[in-house]
Design an enzyme around this catalytic site. Structure first.
Site, PDB file in Angstrom:
ATOM      1  N   ASP B  90      38.309  -8.834  53.975  1.00  0.00           N
ATOM      2  CA  ASP B  90      38.689  -9.608  55.152  1.00  0.00           C
ATOM      3  C   ASP B  90      38.441 -10.988  54.025  1.00  0.00           C
ATOM      4  OD1 ASP B  90      35.878 -10.415  54.830  1.00  0.00           O
ATOM      5  OD2 ASP B  90      35.381  -9.304  56.353  1.00  0.00           O
ATOM      6  N   ASP B 291      39.563  -0.072  60.199  1.00  0.00           N
ATOM      7  CA  ASP B 291      38.301  -0.076  59.290  1.00  0.00           C
ATOM      8  C   ASP B 291      37.323  -0.174  60.502  1.00  0.00           C
ATOM      9  OD1 ASP B 291      39.274  -3.378  60.011  1.00  0.00           O
ATOM     10  OD2 ASP B 291      36.818  -3.045  59.324  1.00  0.00           O
ATOM     11  N   CYS B 329      33.263  20.646  59.707  1.00  0.00           N
ATOM     12  CA  CYS B 329      33.250  20.140  59.643  1.00  0.00           C
ATOM     13  C   CYS B 329      33.236  19.970  57.502  1.00  0.00           C
ATOM     14  CB  CYS B 329      32.237  18.851  59.141  1.00  0.00           C
ATOM     15  SG  CYS B 329      32.577  17.147  58.615  1.00  0.00           S
ATOM     16  N   CYS B 331      32.696  18.525  55.677  1.00  0.00           N
ATOM     17  CA  CYS B 331      32.112  17.325  54.557  1.00  0.00           C
ATOM     18  C   CYS B 331      30.482  18.005  54.004  1.00  0.00           C
ATOM     19  CB  CYS B 331      31.148  15.756  54.673  1.00  0.00           C
ATOM     20  SG  CYS B 331      29.796  16.047  56.087  1.00  0.00           S
ATOM     21  N   CYS B 334      27.322  18.938  55.818  1.00  0.00           N
ATOM     22  CA  CYS B 334      28.040  19.635  57.037  1.00  0.00           C
ATOM     23  C   CYS B 334      27.380  20.991  56.170  1.00  0.00           C
ATOM     24  CB  CYS B 334      29.228  20.111  57.933  1.00  0.00           C
ATOM     25  SG  CYS B 334      29.257  18.467  58.662  1.00  0.00           S
ATOM     26  N   HIS B 360      28.877  11.717  57.020  1.00  0.00           N
ATOM     27  CA  HIS B 360      29.828  13.086  57.867  1.00  0.00           C
ATOM     28  C   HIS B 360      30.106  12.322  59.026  1.00  0.00           C
ATOM     29  CE1 HIS B 360      30.624  15.785  60.644  1.00  0.00           C
ATOM     30  NE2 HIS B 360      30.434  14.952  61.998  1.00  0.00           N
TER      31      HIS B 360
END
Lengths: 397, 397
Positions: B90, B291, B329, B331, B334, B360
């Site tokens: 940014d 974002d 999930c 991830c 998880c 997660h």
């Protein structure tokens, strides 16, 4: 199970292999400490990648949070933490005796106040065995009476003799638990959590290791050892109550006076030790296993071990440096990150920095054990370790 | 380079592929925020494992610590962070305009006091470009004048018009930098740090994206868009100054009023958004990139996103549970840890807990982008997203 084979000795130093329910441990070896069922800030994968073969859990802390029953119901400490290699739990003795003013000691056990919620609790040899059985590590430690490092002979003697009496009670309780545990427990746990990978099942063949006490007094230490061996046989033996404030030469002297009387055929574990130099000094005196929180505690404070001593990662000297933290190290941190970035993480107070230095420090001690083992197997331990110690302590650390 | 191909549209929703110097980004996509050159608490590997294709860096924070010159001398933001995929920085506009009372705004730029050491600094369109060029991300953002979410038409108009004038200055400076950068820079950087993997070289083909402003006023937003397009062409376009306190329907209305006039052929980036529902609402209105720090900020506070809403990981309901946090999930958190263990980590305040929930939450948003993309490609986005939103908001979140 619990077999210990010695591949080679070099002077007093020993290269061995300890077989435990969750796998083998090549010794000498450093064991990272997972106080709260977690090696502070690290995932089980982080710790595995350091090459650590076995980690510790703290009975005192796990009894308070989340409680041994919760962990047992979740399938034991292995499943709880997802650590699938060998594990050892301490007995809580060291922690409750450190609670100055918050505990009262009697022959029965120790009454103490939880440092979390102030509730009154009692830890006895029997409870320490039951809790550790519920946690389900490969190795349980006896509940010992730890005295401060500089205790008088009388105080050290009292703690040492009580530790022996408590050892009888530990042994009895642990045998009873093991006898009852033989039937069905593994199947019960598997039924409880059907998705268990077998490597995460608790150790139903848990062994118990005794702890030598006696403060800094040779003669008490030898009496402790004799009394312990009379109560054997054991699959391993620990030396407790050292590295608690006494000068290093005193610790070395105690190790030297015990060594000739220690059984050859079982592993020797020096509790709460240590720093890199302590590992090599201990190995040179016949010690096989070590544990210490210094690796992670120093890591959290940005203090990293190097072959040449210690470096403060916050230091301005690291700013902008693209070099690895330790060019000789093979850890995730040193092979991935420029040390200018590590410094930046500490400056902006991102917790990734704490983690990366803890990973390096653990790998540093694990690798020191691996290197020592290689040199013992090659018969070059003495020269190598002297040279290593000279280089490491040259910077006054 | 910077090509954007649309594979399919479904209503206003778009499935595309953005080609950047460090790789491709399949859209719609969520971009995790690496404020201080680190996605709070996570290693580059942690972030890679979430499936994130592109991350952000914050020019304001990196300018203050460690400074763009340090990062440039270390070989750029990619090498500094070890993140080898696309990156966007940014411009610092949002941050300096948030420094209420610590900054003064003029046509030249913004003079502000560092929140770190109190020193006075100036950020101008030119400086914002130079800093971002030194950081070396794939995409640089224009330096914009951000006004508070509920600003009057007059204030919003002033900010919007200034943003357009600043865009001219950004474009000029960025073109100059790109022109000079064409020769030799890559070789210079490679010579500086010979051990560079090519994937960690900075982006010498950096592109500049403009930002639409205009507060919550349709007409100002459209004027901002027209003025921006007149100054084009652009390889992407951002919508800024939303999700800063205005009601959600107002944000949706602005997106709907802009959409017909937005160019089809370039990606659209809705800055600072969002929460899971915001992603789907944005995608339904033609947005491609998002974002937000909510994924990691919520993670650090133990708040985890689930398909059915949100759960506080500290909650007693999770105690002793062997279930995964989110059974749907994929991830690391998880698929590895029982949620009773995650709760325990928060109870004992171990930073591993913060990290695992952040992982997660990021994966949750990344996967939501992946799922949306699949449904757009299948032509089933509308029904799926309505059903998803109904389930997710049923618990009032």
């Amino acid at each position: 199970m619990f077999e210990f084979r010695i591949q080679r000795t070099d002077g007093l130093a020993r290269a061995g292999t300890l077989t435990l329910p969750h796998g083998e441990v090549q010794t000498p070896a450093f064991m990272p400490v997972g106080t709260h069922a977690v090696v502070r800030g690290l995932s089980a994968n982080d710790v595995r990648r350091t090459g650590a073969q076995i980690i510790l859990g703290n009975t005192y802390h796990l009894h308070l949070r989340p409680g041994e029953t919760v962990i047992q119901q979740m399938g034991g400490l292995h499943r709880f933490t997802t650590w699938d290699r060998p594990m050892l739990t301490d007995s809580g003795g060291f922690q409750v005796f450190s609670l100055q003013g918050l505990r009262s000691i009697g022959e029965h056990g120790v009454e103490f106040q939880s440092h979390i919620d102030g509730t009154t609790r009692t830890l006895t040899p029997e409870r320490a065995m039951e809790i550790q059985w519920q946690l389900g590590a490969d190795i349980a430690m006896a509940f010992d009476h730890v005295v401060p490092g500089q205790s008088s002979p009388a105080a050290a003697c009292e703690g040492m003799e009580r530790t022996l009496r408590w050892l009888d009670r530990c042994r009895r309780t642990h045998s009873d638990l093991a006898e009852r545990g033989k039937e069905g427990t593994r199947e019960e746990a598997a039924a409880l959590v059907p998705s268990f990978p077998p490597s995460l099942l608790p150790s139903f063949h848990q062994t118990l290791w005794p702890i030598i006490q006696g403060g800094i007094h040779d003669e008490l230490r030898l009496r402790s050892l004799e009394g312990t061996l009379e109560r054997g046989p054991w699959t391993g033996i620990a030396i407790g109550g050292l590295s608690v404030g006494e000068p290093k030469p005193v610790m070395h002297h105690i190790l030297e006076s015990l060594e000739p009387s220690l059984p050859r055929e079982i592993p020797r574990y020096l509790m709460g030790v240590g720093f890199p130099a302590d590992l090599l000094e201990g190995i040179a005196r016949g010690v096989d296993l070590f544990d210490c929180v210094a690796a992670t505690r120093n890591g959290r404070h940005g203090s990293a071990w190097l072959p040449t001593g210690r470096v403060n990662v916050r230091g301005a000297a690291l700013k902008g440096s693209t070099d690895p933290l330790d060019p000789t190290c093979d850890c995730e941190t040193c092979t991935t990150y420029p040390r200018g970035y590590l410094r930046h993480l500490f400056v902006v107070e991102d917790m990734l920095g704490l983690r990366l230095i803890s990973i390096h420090n653990i790998r540093f001690l694990v690798r020191l054990g691996e290197q020592a083992r290689t040199h013992i197997l090659n018969g070059t331990f003495d020269g190598w370790s002297r040279e290593w110690l000279g280089r490491h302590s040259a910077r006054g650390d």
